[in-house]
Write an enzyme that holds these catalytic residues in place. Structure first.
Site, PDB file in Angstrom:
ATOM      1  N   LYS A   1       0.911  -1.208  -0.049  1.00  0.00           N
ATOM      2  CA  LYS A   1       0.206   0.071  -0.502  1.00  0.00           C
ATOM      3  C   LYS A   1       0.727   1.320  -0.102  1.00  0.00           C
ATOM      4  O   LYS A   1       1.750   1.297   0.682  1.00  0.00           O
ATOM      5  CB  LYS A   1      -0.964   0.167   0.937  1.00  0.00           C
ATOM      6  CG  LYS A   1      -1.411   1.324   1.266  1.00  0.00           C
ATOM      7  CD  LYS A   1      -3.422   0.736   2.974  1.00  0.00           C
ATOM      8  CE  LYS A   1      -4.027   2.213   2.749  1.00  0.00           C
ATOM      9  NZ  LYS A   1      -4.831   1.514   3.338  1.00  0.00           N
TER      10      LYS A   1
ATOM     11  N   SER B   1      -9.040   3.134   2.303  1.00  0.00           N
ATOM     12  CA  SER B   1      -8.381   3.440   1.568  1.00  0.00           C
ATOM     13  C   SER B   1      -6.967   2.254   1.232  1.00  0.00           C
ATOM     14  O   SER B   1      -6.107   2.378   0.541  1.00  0.00           O
ATOM     15  CB  SER B   1      -7.625   4.228   2.106  1.00  0.00           C
ATOM     16  OG  SER B   1      -6.510   3.164   3.427  1.00  0.00           O
TER      17      SER B   1
ATOM     18  N   SER C   1     -10.529   0.446   7.010  1.00  0.00           N
ATOM     19  CA  SER C   1      -9.809   0.932   4.497  1.00  0.00           C
ATOM     20  C   SER C   1      -9.459  -0.081   4.956  1.00  0.00           C
ATOM     21  O   SER C   1      -9.312  -0.021   3.458  1.00  0.00           O
ATOM     22  CB  SER C   1      -8.591   1.905   5.632  1.00  0.00           C
ATOM     23  OG  SER C   1      -8.772   3.151   6.401  1.00  0.00           O
TER      24      SER C   1
END
Length: 481
Positions: free
Chosen positions: A83, A158, A182
């Site tokens: 990520k 996210s 997220s």
């Protein structure tokens, strides 16, 4: 495109076995992942930064280690997606912010360094909203990531880039992180497996507020067994994270499915407080009817009535801790989500913060007591099914306006406050062919037991078409690209 013949569609556990047995080479596997990325990523925008030469060099080194008979780490030779909130040496790391558009770190962050030490090949960075703020994966550096089942819809956020890369077989494992959902929302929206561990299971040394249990790193994968494999090198203790030290990587090695007979699950459509659409309620009831065939289910909700105000305050205070100076110095270059949270945090008094901390303590004790009567709690992953990716967040549900831009993720942030581990399992699709997911909440600190439960449920779901993990149409995605 015939996905069944592709190495990148095999499980991480199987790939790791074949690498150790010299049946496949890490170089061969990486090349297959690159072919898949080239084929489908243009339609989705999940993988956002690569250094293929460096990844190939790492894969060749992993290959030579196997040939020399060296000891191999649990992730040896496996290509990983990271990520874009984690720093990667020599590989562009933007945090989704124009302020860091050209940032290339000289060193790995601790989390990434641990993955390399476990033998992983860092293959790519995956897309995320600016500084991870937002439940839709879009930013001013890379743009928006689409859903692998309907690219015009959101993949959630996210950790959306990681979820999409996994769902489409671009990579066998990818990292995520979770504050208010997220990691969990993208897992549910993309039909993959994800886990928000008990805070401290995965040491998180880069938190500005080390004592806060709200934010944690977590693994994402395509199966529960792969998730357990990912946890082996990242779980443990680190003195820099004061919440860590009660778990170790070996806790997740060699897990076997739990026996479901005699277990008792609490099931709740809305956790007693969260806004949830009529569509999600219906889909959840259909799944619970099938779940009840393999385990005893009882409708019950934990005491989360104080969650909204509590999370609003504590989340905003967290943004003050890490982003206030950034917003003050660069007000024209920081996006609306981060700015709004910082501004909101500035409106709260010390009394507001004290009340929120006390409310979380009451909530924690209440959920701890509630869970003593059950082996797990089951609820939906999201309050609505995937919406248009150009929309940052739903402003209403079934015509009812929502009070804040984060109200639609109450179904996940309520559980964040409780501090229990949460496993997301894919559970079929809706009428549009979009994935539907369940949150399985386990006992605090007993993450390995939750994964054993997940193994058993995954096995049970696989035998029912309406419950098994869905697969995107790779040929359609390649054609669209």
């Amino acid at each position: 495109m015939n996905s069944s013949s592709s190495l990148c569609d095999l499980s991480a556990v199987e790939l790791r076995r074949r690498i150790a047995a010299k049946e496949i080479s890490p170089v061969e596997l990486l090349a297959d992942c690159h072919r898949r990325i080239d084929a489908v990523n243009p339609a989705l925008n999940a993988v956002v930064a690569e250094d293929r030469a460096a990844a190939l060099a790492a894969a060749r080194a992993a290959e030579q280690a196997v040939l020399r008979g060296e000891p191999l780490g649990p992730l040896h030779g496996l290509p990983l997606g990271i990520k874009d909130l984690n720093e990667t040496a020599g590989l562009r790391t933007t945090f989704g912010s124009p302020l860091y558009a050209d940032h290339v770190p000289q060193h790995d962050g601790d989390f990434v360094a641990g993955l390399r030490a476990a033998g992983a090949v860092i293959a790519a960075k995956t897309n995320t909203p600016e500084f991870g703020a937002g439940a839709n994966t879009t930013n001013a550096v890379y743009g928006t990531t689409g859903n692998p089942f309907l690219p015009a819809r959101t993949c959630g956020g996210s950790s959306g880039g990681s979820a999409v890369a996994l769902a489409t077989g671009m990579l066998p494992l990818a990292s995520g992180s979770d504050l208010g959902g997220s990691l969990r929302t993208p897992a549910g929206y993309c039909g993959i497996v994800g886990m928000r561990p008990t805070p401290g299971v995965v040491p998180t040394v880069r938190k500005e507020m080390a004592w806060s249990p709200l934010w944690t790193e977590g693994p994402m994968a395509r199966s529960v067994a792969d998730l357990a494999l990912f946890l082996e090198p990242i779980a443990g203790g680190d003195a820099r994270d004061p919440l860590s030290g009660f778990a170790k990587g070996s806790d997740f090695a060699g897990l076997k499915p739990a026996a479901l007979k005699g277990l008792r699950f609490a099931v709740s459509e809305d956790l007693g407080f969260a806004p949830v659409s009529a569509q999600v309620r219906r889909l959840f009831r259909e799944r619970v009817a099938l779940l009840a065939k393999v385990v005893d289910c009882e409708a019950a909700a934990p005491p989360l009535g104080e969650a909204d105000r509590c999370f609003e305050v504590l989340r905003a205070v967290g943004f003050l801790g890490r982003s206030l100076e950034l917003v003050e110095k660069h007000p024209d270059k920081v996006g609306p989500n981060v700015t709004a949270n910082v501004k909101l945090g500035l409106t709260f008094s010390a009394t507001d913060v004290a009340r929120a901390e006390a409310a979380q303590t009451r909530l924690y004790h209440g959920v701890l007591g509630f869970m003593q009567d059950y082996d797990a709690l089951v609820c939906p992953v999201a309050s609505v099914q995937p919406f248009d990716k150009s929309q940052l967040f739903p402003s209403e549900i079934d015509g009812r306006p929502l009070p804040t831009y984060i109200s639609w993720i109450a179904i996940t942030y309520g559980l964040t406050l409780a501090g229990h581990p949460v496993l997301v399992l894919p559970c079929g699709v809706d009428e549009e062919g979009l994935p539907f997911g369940l949150q399985i909440v386990g006992q605090r600190g007993r993450d390995a037991e939750l994964l054993r439960l997940g193994l058993a449920l995954e096995e049970a779901f696989a035998g029912t078409p309406a419950m098994r993990r869905p697969l995107p149409d790779l040929a359609a995605l390649a054609a669209a690209a």
